[in-house]
Motif scaffolding. Structure first.
Motif, PDB file in Angstrom:
ATOM      1  N   ALA A   1      -4.225   4.288   3.211  1.00 24.88           N
ATOM      2  CA  ALA A   1      -2.783   4.588   3.164  1.00 24.88           C
ATOM      3  C   ALA A   1      -2.566   6.104   3.214  1.00 24.88           C
ATOM      4  CB  ALA A   1      -2.159   3.994   1.905  1.00 24.88           C
ATOM      5  N   ARG A   2      -3.430   6.860   2.520  1.00 21.99           N
ATOM      6  CA  ARG A   2      -3.319   8.324   2.527  1.00 21.99           C
ATOM      7  C   ARG A   2      -3.581   8.909   3.910  1.00 21.99           C
ATOM      8  NH1 ARG A   2      -6.984  11.333  -0.935  1.00 21.99           N
ATOM      9  NH2 ARG A   2      -5.693  13.095  -0.351  1.00 21.99           N
TER      10      ARG A   2
ATOM     11  N   ALA B   1      -3.590   2.126 -11.557  1.00 22.75           N
ATOM     12  CA  ALA B   1      -4.650   2.876 -10.868  1.00 22.75           C
ATOM     13  C   ALA B   1      -4.045   4.011 -10.048  1.00 22.75           C
ATOM     14  CB  ALA B   1      -5.453   1.946  -9.967  1.00 22.75           C
TER      15      ALA B   1
ATOM     16  N   GLY C   1      -7.801  -5.181 -10.031  1.00 23.46           N
ATOM     17  CA  GLY C   1      -6.529  -4.628  -9.538  1.00 23.46           C
ATOM     18  C   GLY C   1      -6.595  -3.115  -9.417  1.00 23.46           C
TER      19      GLY C   1
ATOM     20  N   GLU D   1       1.521   9.935  -4.915  1.00 23.94           N
ATOM     21  CA  GLU D   1       2.020  11.244  -4.468  1.00 23.94           C
ATOM     22  C   GLU D   1       3.080  11.803  -5.421  1.00 23.94           C
ATOM     23  OE1 GLU D   1       3.069  10.668  -0.343  1.00 23.94           O
ATOM     24  OE2 GLU D   1       0.981  10.953   0.273  1.00 23.94           O
TER      25      GLU D   1
ATOM     26  N   LEU E   1      -4.821   7.904 -10.793  1.00 26.34           N
ATOM     27  CA  LEU E   1      -5.540   8.675  -9.780  1.00 26.34           C
ATOM     28  C   LEU E   1      -4.893  10.028  -9.507  1.00 26.34           C
ATOM     29  CD1 LEU E   1      -6.590   5.827  -7.345  1.00 26.34           C
ATOM     30  CD2 LEU E   1      -8.131   7.562  -8.295  1.00 26.34           C
TER      31      LEU E   1
ATOM     32  N   LEU F   1       2.203   1.956  -3.520  1.00 22.52           N
ATOM     33  CA  LEU F   1       1.147   2.591  -4.327  1.00 22.52           C
ATOM     34  C   LEU F   1       1.004   4.065  -3.952  1.00 22.52           C
ATOM     35  CD1 LEU F   1      -1.626  -0.181  -4.278  1.00 22.52           C
ATOM     36  CD2 LEU F   1       0.006   0.286  -6.105  1.00 22.52           C
ATOM     37  N   LEU F   2       1.058   4.327  -2.651  1.00 23.60           N
ATOM     38  CA  LEU F   2       0.929   5.713  -2.176  1.00 23.60           C
ATOM     39  C   LEU F   2       2.089   6.568  -2.692  1.00 23.60           C
ATOM     40  CD1 LEU F   2      -0.699   7.667  -0.386  1.00 23.60           C
ATOM     41  CD2 LEU F   2       0.729   6.980   1.544  1.00 23.60           C
TER      42      LEU F   2
ATOM     43  N   ARG G   1      -8.963  -2.253  -6.505  1.00 20.23           N
ATOM     44  CA  ARG G   1      -8.342  -2.594  -5.223  1.00 20.23           C
ATOM     45  C   ARG G   1      -7.285  -1.562  -4.837  1.00 20.23           C
ATOM     46  NH1 ARG G   1      -4.333  -6.052  -3.206  1.00 20.23           N
ATOM     47  NH2 ARG G   1      -4.952  -7.138  -1.291  1.00 20.23           N
ATOM     48  N   ALA G   2      -6.523  -1.079  -5.817  1.00 19.00           N
ATOM     49  CA  ALA G   2      -5.504  -0.055  -5.533  1.00 19.00           C
ATOM     50  C   ALA G   2      -6.163   1.225  -5.033  1.00 19.00           C
ATOM     51  CB  ALA G   2      -4.684   0.224  -6.790  1.00 19.00           C
ATOM     52  N   ALA G   3      -7.244   1.651  -5.697  1.00 18.21           N
ATOM     53  CA  ALA G   3      -7.937   2.878  -5.290  1.00 18.21           C
ATOM     54  C   ALA G   3      -8.444   2.746  -3.851  1.00 18.21           C
ATOM     55  CB  ALA G   3      -9.092   3.170  -6.242  1.00 18.21           C
TER      56      ALA G   3
ATOM     57  N   VAL H   1      -2.229  -1.171   5.944  1.00 20.62           N
ATOM     58  CA  VAL H   1      -3.284  -1.937   5.267  1.00 20.62           C
ATOM     59  C   VAL H   1      -2.856  -3.409   5.209  1.00 20.62           C
ATOM     60  CG1 VAL H   1      -4.743  -2.131   3.213  1.00 20.62           C
ATOM     61  CG2 VAL H   1      -3.804   0.106   3.850  1.00 20.62           C
TER      62      VAL H   1
ATOM     63  N   LEU I   1     -11.628   6.111  -4.277  1.00 16.99           N
ATOM     64  CA  LEU I   1     -10.586   6.664  -3.393  1.00 16.99           C
ATOM     65  C   LEU I   1     -11.196   7.666  -2.401  1.00 16.99           C
ATOM     66  CD1 LEU I   1      -7.400   7.040  -2.899  1.00 16.99           C
ATOM     67  CD2 LEU I   1      -7.611   9.015  -4.396  1.00 16.99           C
TER      68      LEU I   1
ATOM     69  N   VAL J   1      -6.593 -11.005  -3.772  1.00 14.48           N
ATOM     70  CA  VAL J   1      -7.398 -11.308  -4.952  1.00 14.48           C
ATOM     71  C   VAL J   1      -6.997 -12.652  -5.551  1.00 14.48           C
ATOM     72  CG1 VAL J   1      -7.886 -10.564  -7.315  1.00 14.48           C
ATOM     73  CG2 VAL J   1      -7.758  -8.890  -5.487  1.00 14.48           C
TER      74      VAL J   1
ATOM     75  N   GLU K   1      -3.281  -7.467   4.475  1.00 10.60           N
ATOM     76  CA  GLU K   1      -3.914  -8.206   3.378  1.00 10.60           C
ATOM     77  C   GLU K   1      -4.112  -9.665   3.797  1.00 10.60           C
ATOM     78  OE1 GLU K   1      -2.315  -7.188  -0.611  1.00 10.60           O
ATOM     79  OE2 GLU K   1      -0.817  -6.017   0.457  1.00 10.60           O
TER      80      GLU K   1
ATOM     81  N   MET L   1      -7.277   0.620  -1.496  1.00  5.82           N
ATOM     82  CA  MET L   1      -6.143   0.527  -0.548  1.00  5.82           C
ATOM     83  C   MET L   1      -5.518   1.893  -0.289  1.00  5.82           C
ATOM     84  SD  MET L   1      -3.837  -2.683  -1.824  1.00  5.82           S
ATOM     85  CE  MET L   1      -2.851  -2.949  -0.340  1.00  5.82           C
ATOM     86  N   LEU L   2      -5.502   2.724  -1.333  1.00  3.73           N
ATOM     87  CA  LEU L   2      -4.828   4.017  -1.229  1.00  3.73           C
ATOM     88  C   LEU L   2      -5.530   4.957  -0.246  1.00  3.73           C
ATOM     89  CD1 LEU L   2      -3.725   4.552  -4.907  1.00  3.73           C
ATOM     90  CD2 LEU L   2      -2.236   4.775  -2.911  1.00  3.73           C
TER      91      LEU L   2
ATOM     92  N   SER M   1       0.837  -1.211   0.000  1.00  2.00           N
ATOM     93  CA  SER M   1       0.000   0.000   0.000  1.00  2.00           C
ATOM     94  C   SER M   1       0.871   1.261   0.000  1.00  2.00           C
ATOM     95  CB  SER M   1      -0.957   0.005   1.194  1.00  2.00           C
ATOM     96  OG  SER M   1      -0.230  -0.034   2.406  1.00  2.00           O
TER      97      SER M   1
ATOM     98  N   GLY N   1      -2.100  -3.603 -12.709  1.00  2.00           N
ATOM     99  CA  GLY N   1      -3.402  -2.942 -12.530  1.00  2.00           C
ATOM    100  C   GLY N   1      -3.385  -2.012 -11.325  1.00  2.00           C
ATOM    101  N   HIS N   2      -2.807  -2.483 -10.226  1.00  2.00           N
ATOM    102  CA  HIS N   2      -2.710  -1.656  -9.016  1.00  2.00           C
ATOM    103  C   HIS N   2      -1.864  -0.402  -9.286  1.00  2.00           C
ATOM    104  CE1 HIS N   2      -4.106  -5.280  -6.894  1.00  2.00           C
ATOM    105  NE2 HIS N   2      -4.306  -4.522  -5.842  1.00  2.00           N
TER     106      HIS N   2
ATOM    107  N   LEU O   1      -2.248  -8.297 -12.384  1.00  2.00           N
ATOM    108  CA  LEU O   1      -2.876  -7.754 -11.176  1.00  2.00           C
ATOM    109  C   LEU O   1      -2.019  -6.642 -10.566  1.00  2.00           C
ATOM    110  CD1 LEU O   1      -5.332  -8.223  -9.301  1.00  2.00           C
ATOM    111  CD2 LEU O   1      -3.844  -9.684  -7.935  1.00  2.00           C
TER     112      LEU O   1
END
Lengths: 172, 172
Positions: B102-103, A95, B91, A59, A99, A54-55, B94-96, B108, B58, B78, B110, B98-99, A51, A91-92, A88
């Motif tokens: 995290a923000r 996203a 994917g 950012e 975003l 991804l963050l 799920r990222a959106a 997080v 998000l 997943v 799993e 999870m973020l 996570s 994909g994360h 997968l």
């Protein structure tokens, strides 16, 4: 590496997403001309929890959007015929990368890898070396560009071309 | 549907991600007791551009984090053996999802679907009906809970149990 050259016009952010390396490139479309503004590669810390990686992407791309006052964004679509676990993860990452401009209120256009190759090189089956070569010719001010950033600049160039075509069709 | 009951303790946000429907559930772990706080389902507008649907997820999950002052978050892993196009879309969603925690600075965790089923029902092969039934027994204050939210509460319950076990091991 990040080099900058500030210009006016419509600023387009191109994105080539990846969990290990995300390429980005900013070009400015001034009428029929295209100018390089900046490019770089973002690498989230590999040892961090998922996570947080991804963050980091969200950012860092957000900072690029703000720093270069981007007006529009574009991103590569993903081939889905690779292995499911890689699909997968990508994909994360994709996203998180999408975003960032969406949070800044930018639209995010999506183009297939074949369309990008065709727009930049003229053939849907071009390899990465050919893309880098054409980016160097189209955007000479960019200097030496690594693969991920070259791919991101190619997405931005594609969007500039297709966006221009759409605008011309609107006024004709 | 969203019902609320404010309590003190460690607030755990469970998440069951999906592009069409993302379930969420908040429980509070007070020593060995578990209490329901709230649950709901988030549905991004289906006609919106893809990046905006992700942004909707998000922001909506972020509002849940803030509204219920969540301390920790957990999300389902997943299965990757579904079709590649669905895997890719999931994917992204799920990222959106999870973020959002995290923000807010939350970790997080799993958990695999099998582990969640085992933690809540006692068998890794339980079906959705059995999960909903056990959630109703474990968290009677939650009332009638739809599948997506029940799955999210099951993730939160799993995290509360495994987190408690980890804490007990630390002090023993």
């Amino acid at each position: 590496m990040t080099n900058t050259l500030i210009q006016s016009g419509t600023r387009i952010l191109g994105l080539d997403p990846g969990l290990r390396r995300t390429g980005w490139g900013v070009v400015v479309a001034e009428g029929s001309r295209l100018r390089w503004i900046a490019h770089g590669v973002i690498s989230p810390p590999e040892a961090a929890p998922f996570s947080e990686r991804l963050l980091f992407l969200l950012e860092a791309v957000g900072e690029v959007c703000t720093a270069y006052s981007c007006d529009e964004a574009a991103i590569e679509e993903v081939y889905v015929n690779m292995n499911p676990s890689s699909t997968l993860k990508l994909g994360h990452a994709r996203a998180a990368v999408m975003l960032a401009p969406a949070r800044c209120g930018l639209s995010v256009a999506e183009y297939s890898p074949n369309l990008i190759k065709k727009a930049v090189v003229g053939s849907g089956h071009a390899d990465k070396g050919q893309i880098a070569f054409m980016i160097k010719r189209l955007l000479p001010a960019a200097g030496e560009v690594k693969t991920d950033a070259a791919d991101a600049l190619a997405v931005a160039v594609t969007h500039a071309q297709l966006r221009k075509r759409a605008l011309l069709e609107m006024v004709s």
